[in-house]
Design a protein around this motif. Structure first.
Motif, mmCIF file in Angstrom:
data_model
loop_
_atom_site.group_PDB
_atom_site.id
_atom_site.type_symbol
_atom_site.label_atom_id
_atom_site.label_comp_id
_atom_site.label_asym_id
_atom_site.label_seq_id
_atom_site.Cartn_x
_atom_site.Cartn_y
_atom_site.Cartn_z
ATOM 1 N N VAL A 252 -82.639 -15.146 101.641
ATOM 2 C CA VAL A 252 -82.325 -14.362 100.889
ATOM 3 C C VAL A 252 -81.791 -12.876 101.697
ATOM 4 N N GLU A 253 -82.350 -12.742 102.526
ATOM 5 C CA GLU A 253 -81.950 -11.516 103.464
ATOM 6 C C GLU A 253 -80.437 -11.900 103.826
ATOM 7 N N LYS A 254 -80.296 -13.244 104.425
ATOM 8 C CA LYS A 254 -79.095 -13.691 104.894
ATOM 9 C C LYS A 254 -77.873 -13.640 103.781
ATOM 10 N N ALA A 255 -78.124 -14.021 102.564
ATOM 11 C CA ALA A 255 -77.254 -14.130 101.607
ATOM 12 C C ALA A 255 -76.927 -12.603 101.089
ATOM 13 N N LEU A 256 -77.837 -11.762 100.924
ATOM 14 C CA LEU A 256 -77.552 -10.436 100.614
ATOM 15 C C LEU A 256 -76.876 -9.739 101.513
ATOM 16 N N GLY A 257 -77.085 -10.181 102.811
ATOM 17 C CA GLY A 257 -76.357 -9.366 103.836
ATOM 18 C C GLY A 257 -74.728 -9.861 103.859
ATOM 19 N N ALA A 258 -74.613 -11.162 103.583
ATOM 20 C CA ALA A 258 -73.146 -11.763 103.409
ATOM 21 C C ALA A 258 -72.453 -11.265 102.350
ATOM 22 N N ALA A 259 -73.283 -10.588 101.381
ATOM 23 C CA ALA A 259 -72.394 -10.066 100.246
ATOM 24 C C ALA A 259 -72.110 -8.794 100.517
ATOM 25 N N ALA A 260 -73.026 -7.842 101.158
ATOM 26 C CA ALA A 260 -72.736 -6.648 101.509
ATOM 27 C C ALA A 260 -71.625 -6.478 102.365
ATOM 28 N N HIS A 261 -71.546 -7.573 103.605
ATOM 29 C CA HIS A 261 -70.618 -7.464 104.644
ATOM 30 C C HIS A 261 -69.186 -7.654 103.779
ATOM 31 N N ARG A 262 -69.093 -8.812 103.061
ATOM 32 C CA ARG A 262 -67.821 -9.072 102.216
ATOM 33 C C ARG A 262 -67.592 -7.748 101.270
ATOM 34 N N SER A 263 -68.444 -7.007 100.914
ATOM 35 C CA SER A 263 -68.156 -5.938 100.144
ATOM 36 C C SER A 263 -67.215 -4.870 100.787
ATOM 37 N N ALA A 264 -67.790 -4.586 101.997
ATOM 38 C CA ALA A 264 -67.235 -3.672 102.850
ATOM 39 C C ALA A 264 -65.531 -4.193 103.507
ATOM 40 N N GLU A 265 -65.694 -5.638 103.654
ATOM 41 C CA GLU A 265 -64.331 -5.971 103.980
ATOM 42 C C GLU A 265 -63.418 -5.844 102.972
ATOM 43 N N LEU A 266 -63.836 -6.285 101.667
ATOM 44 C CA LEU A 266 -62.903 -5.975 100.358
ATOM 45 C C LEU A 266 -62.460 -4.552 100.320
ATOM 46 N N ALA A 267 -63.233 -3.485 100.617
ATOM 47 C CA ALA A 267 -62.938 -2.262 100.447
ATOM 48 C C ALA A 267 -62.065 -1.930 101.528
ATOM 49 N N GLU A 268 -62.037 -2.462 102.544
ATOM 50 C CA GLU A 268 -61.120 -2.152 103.567
ATOM 51 C C GLU A 268 -59.579 -2.858 103.166
ATOM 52 N N GLN A 269 -59.704 -4.111 102.839
ATOM 53 C CA GLN A 269 -58.363 -4.638 102.341
ATOM 54 C C GLN A 269 -57.787 -4.006 101.192
ATOM 55 N N LEU A 270 -58.374 -3.704 100.270
ATOM 56 C CA LEU A 270 -58.105 -3.475 98.875
ATOM 57 C C LEU A 270 -57.575 -1.646 99.138
#
Length: 272
Positions: A252-270
């Motif tokens: 669960v910790e790994k999964a939520l970390g992946a989601a948070a990391h992707r959120s930050a990536e999308l903010a940079e891209q968008l």
């Protein structure tokens, strides 16, 4: 928000849910307006909630106090830049679009007070939870306006740092899908244990609903609730130990970390 006038830019499902929540709380239809490029969408929202709708975004924001940006993240830059010439300095902009940070919104809109929000899909049933972050130029009154707006569809929680919205996205924004996955898995396991799919599905869904209600209503945390239903040597302990042997908490910790990391990536891209 007795005298607050609100314009929604975009009148899709989340905007319609917020409008419905505000109307249910007693906000007059004359205080709410919405714009959307789709004629069918405008007609539906107008018919359901009795509000005025517009095809032109700039026309919709004239004379309002709060502007809610409820468009797809990919369209946000173009929408903001088209609104910029029509904005007034006092107008609060509330963004409910995922992945667009305040710096990007400021760059596209100019010097507007901004509240960025991360609601989740249960907001469509007015059972949502949202994380909110305000820029430094947002007044106390405007914070109250944003709080009331998002509280119309659930719980609204303020954050101290914008970066925390990535964690909110990981926990609650994406969170409903995790519970849907667990319901799917419990249903499939129930079928393998001999239940019909319909019975297994209802058991899993109602158990999830009941457990959530217990967690919200209880004066103790989830860990204590779990301990109270886990009798030593019983069936629940056997299941919990199996989950933990498979590394459940770490996964669960790994999964939520992946989601948070992707959120930050999308903010940079968008935000470019």
């Amino acid at each position: 928000m007795t005298d607050t006038r609100i314009a929604f830019i975009g009148a899709g499902n989340m905007a319609a849910s917020l409008i419905g929540g505000l109307r249910a709380k007693g906000l007059d239809a004359a205080q709410i307006r919405a714009s959307d490029p789709g004629a069918d969408t405008r007609a539906r929202v107008s018919a359901e909630h009795g509000i005025e709708t517009f095809a032109d975004n700039a026309e919709a924001i004239q004379g309002v106090d709060v502007i809610v940006l409820a468009v797809k993240p990919q369209a946000m830059k173009a929408v903001c830049e088209s609104l910029r010439p029509s904005l007034q300095p006092h107008q609060l902009v509330v963004s409910i679009a995922a992945g667009i940070n305040c710096a990007s919104l400021k760059h596209w809109l100019g010097a507007q007070p901004i509240v960025r929000c991360m609601p989740n899909t249960p907001s469509l049933l007015r059972k949502g939870v949202s994380g909110l972050y305000a820029t430094a130029d947002v007044t106390a009154e405007q914070r109250d306006q944003a709080q009331e707006l998002l509280s119309a569809v659930g719980i609204a929680l303020w954050l101290d740092q914008e970066q925390q919205l990535d964690a909110v996205t990981a926990v609650s924004g994406s969170g409903p899908a995790y519970f849907f996955l667990l319901i799917e898995a419990m249903t499939a396991a129930g079928v393998k244990l001999g239940l019909s799919k319909d019975v297994a599905e209802q058991l899993a869904e109602q158990t999830a609903l009941g457990a959530a209600h217990m967690a919200v209503a209880s004066d103790v945390d989830a860990a204590e609730l779990r301990r109270r239903v886990t009798s030593p040597g019983g069936t629940t302990q056997a299941a919990i130990e199996s989950f933990q042997a498979g590394g459940f908490e770490a996964l669960v910790e790994k999964a939520l970390g992946a989601a948070a990391h992707r959120s930050a990536e999308l903010a940079e891209q968008l935000g470019k």
